[in-house]
Design a protein around this motif. Structure first.
Motif, PDB file in Angstrom:
ATOM      1  N   PRO A  14      32.255 -31.971  61.095  1.00 27.19           N
ATOM      2  CA  PRO A  14      32.445 -32.703  59.834  1.00 27.19           C
ATOM      3  C   PRO A  14      32.957 -31.780  58.722  1.00 27.19           C
ATOM      4  CG  PRO A  14      30.294 -33.190  60.791  1.00 27.19           C
ATOM      5  CD  PRO A  14      30.884 -32.059  61.586  1.00 27.19           C
ATOM      6  N   VAL A  15      33.781 -32.343  57.868  1.00 31.99           N
ATOM      7  CA  VAL A  15      34.270 -31.619  56.687  1.00 31.99           C
ATOM      8  C   VAL A  15      33.132 -31.583  55.683  1.00 31.99           C
ATOM      9  CG1 VAL A  15      35.923 -31.656  54.784  1.00 31.99           C
ATOM     10  CG2 VAL A  15      36.653 -32.303  57.087  1.00 31.99           C
ATOM     11  N   THR A  16      32.863 -30.403  55.138  1.00 36.51           N
ATOM     12  CA  THR A  16      31.837 -30.244  54.113  1.00 36.51           C
ATOM     13  C   THR A  16      32.468 -29.634  52.866  1.00 36.51           C
ATOM     14  OG1 THR A  16      31.209 -28.061  54.955  1.00 36.51           O
ATOM     15  CG2 THR A  16      29.980 -29.950  55.811  1.00 36.51           C
ATOM     16  N   GLN A  17      31.740 -29.670  51.767  1.00 36.03           N
ATOM     17  CA  GLN A  17      32.291 -29.115  50.542  1.00 36.03           C
ATOM     18  C   GLN A  17      31.590 -27.808  50.180  1.00 36.03           C
ATOM     19  OE1 GLN A  17      31.981 -31.355  46.821  1.00 36.03           O
ATOM     20  NE2 GLN A  17      34.096 -30.770  46.426  1.00 36.03           N
ATOM     21  N   ASN A  18      32.392 -26.812  49.829  1.00 35.58           N
ATOM     22  CA  ASN A  18      31.875 -25.555  49.318  1.00 35.58           C
ATOM     23  C   ASN A  18      31.576 -25.784  47.844  1.00 35.58           C
ATOM     24  OD1 ASN A  18      31.630 -23.025  48.079  1.00 35.58           O
ATOM     25  ND2 ASN A  18      32.951 -22.056  49.590  1.00 35.58           N
ATOM     26  N   ARG A  19      30.329 -25.724  47.469  1.00 33.75           N
ATOM     27  CA  ARG A  19      29.931 -26.013  46.082  1.00 33.75           C
ATOM     28  C   ARG A  19      30.467 -24.991  45.083  1.00 33.75           C
ATOM     29  NH1 ARG A  19      23.719 -28.148  46.578  1.00 33.75           N
ATOM     30  NH2 ARG A  19      24.056 -29.210  48.558  1.00 33.75           N
ATOM     31  N   ILE A  20      30.714 -23.799  45.543  1.00 32.09           N
ATOM     32  CA  ILE A  20      31.210 -22.753  44.645  1.00 32.09           C
ATOM     33  C   ILE A  20      32.694 -22.948  44.348  1.00 32.09           C
ATOM     34  CG2 ILE A  20      31.611 -20.266  44.409  1.00 32.09           C
ATOM     35  CD1 ILE A  20      29.040 -19.901  46.119  1.00 32.09           C
ATOM     36  N   SER A  21      33.495 -23.184  45.388  1.00 30.82           N
ATOM     37  CA  SER A  21      34.944 -23.311  45.194  1.00 30.82           C
ATOM     38  C   SER A  21      35.407 -24.756  45.012  1.00 30.82           C
ATOM     39  CB  SER A  21      35.678 -22.701  46.391  1.00 30.82           C
ATOM     40  OG  SER A  21      35.434 -23.473  47.560  1.00 30.82           O
ATOM     41  N   ASN A  22      34.509 -25.724  45.277  1.00 27.63           N
ATOM     42  CA  ASN A  22      34.856 -27.150  45.262  1.00 27.63           C
ATOM     43  C   ASN A  22      35.977 -27.484  46.242  1.00 27.63           C
ATOM     44  OD1 ASN A  22      32.918 -28.079  43.474  1.00 27.63           O
ATOM     45  ND2 ASN A  22      34.172 -27.549  41.707  1.00 27.63           N
ATOM     46  N   LYS A  23      36.101 -26.725  47.295  1.00 26.29           N
ATOM     47  CA  LYS A  23      37.095 -26.973  48.340  1.00 26.29           C
ATOM     48  C   LYS A  23      36.392 -27.538  49.574  1.00 26.29           C
ATOM     49  CE  LYS A  23      40.645 -24.342  46.608  1.00 26.29           C
ATOM     50  NZ  LYS A  23      41.955 -24.822  46.351  1.00 26.29           N
ATOM     51  N   ASP A  24      37.170 -28.262  50.384  1.00 24.23           N
ATOM     52  CA  ASP A  24      36.664 -28.789  51.646  1.00 24.23           C
ATOM     53  C   ASP A  24      36.666 -27.683  52.693  1.00 24.23           C
ATOM     54  OD1 ASP A  24      36.619 -31.343  50.493  1.00 24.23           O
ATOM     55  OD2 ASP A  24      38.582 -31.889  51.316  1.00 24.23           O
ATOM     56  N   LYS A  25      35.529 -27.494  53.355  1.00 26.80           N
ATOM     57  CA  LYS A  25      35.456 -26.557  54.477  1.00 26.80           C
ATOM     58  C   LYS A  25      35.750 -27.348  55.744  1.00 26.80           C
ATOM     59  CE  LYS A  25      31.974 -23.776  54.609  1.00 26.80           C
ATOM     60  NZ  LYS A  25      30.606 -23.203  54.545  1.00 26.80           N
ATOM     61  N   PHE A  26      36.642 -26.828  56.576  1.00 27.29           N
ATOM     62  CA  PHE A  26      37.054 -27.567  57.768  1.00 27.29           C
ATOM     63  C   PHE A  26      37.099 -26.666  58.998  1.00 27.29           C
ATOM     64  CE2 PHE A  26      40.902 -25.826  55.926  1.00 27.29           C
ATOM     65  CZ  PHE A  26      41.570 -25.318  57.029  1.00 27.29           C
ATOM     66  N   HIS A  27      37.017 -27.310  60.140  1.00 27.91           N
ATOM     67  CA  HIS A  27      37.227 -26.680  61.450  1.00 27.91           C
ATOM     68  C   HIS A  27      37.969 -27.724  62.258  1.00 27.91           C
ATOM     69  CE1 HIS A  27      35.368 -24.873  65.375  1.00 27.91           C
ATOM     70  NE2 HIS A  27      36.665 -24.661  65.272  1.00 27.91           N
ATOM     71  N   LEU A  28      39.223 -27.441  62.589  1.00 27.26           N
ATOM     72  CA  LEU A  28      40.022 -28.409  63.329  1.00 27.26           C
ATOM     73  C   LEU A  28      40.725 -27.744  64.489  1.00 27.26           C
ATOM     74  CD1 LEU A  28      43.258 -28.016  62.489  1.00 27.26           C
ATOM     75  CD2 LEU A  28      42.479 -29.110  60.427  1.00 27.26           C
TER      76      LEU A  28
END
Length: 88
Positions: free
Chosen positions: A65-79
């Motif tokens: 699942p895509v999660t959000q990095n609270r520090i950078s406000n970017k989506d963390k992904f693994h695809l």
């Protein structure tokens, strides 16, 4: 076996050309006809379509699942995506 796989230089070049500038990779793995990418992006959901529009890649999908990095406000992904085999 190596002659049938796409050149790693070609794949790296393609990924750097198609991935948006607001996306960075923390992991790039090529193994057995599959590319795995991990990193952060402003819009991770768009990456599947971007990879699918490339002539190099097919069957792009998120591996977790895509999660959000609270520090950078970017989506963390693994695809992952399958990459095409070069003609011999």
């Amino acid at each position: 076996k190596r002659t049938n796989e796409m050149s790693s230089i070609n794949l790296i070049h393609e990924v750097t050309q198609i991935i948006p500038d607001d996306t960075w990779l923390t992991r790039f793995v090529m193994k057995s006809g599959e590319l795995q990418l991990q990193g952060e992006s402003s819009n991770a959901s768009s990456l599947i379509q971007i990879l699918e529009t490339s002539e190099y890649f097919t069957n792009a999908q998120f591996r977790s699942p895509v999660t959000q990095n609270r520090i950078s406000n970017k989506d963390k992904f693994h695809l992952s995506a399958k990459f095409m085999q070069e003609e011999s």
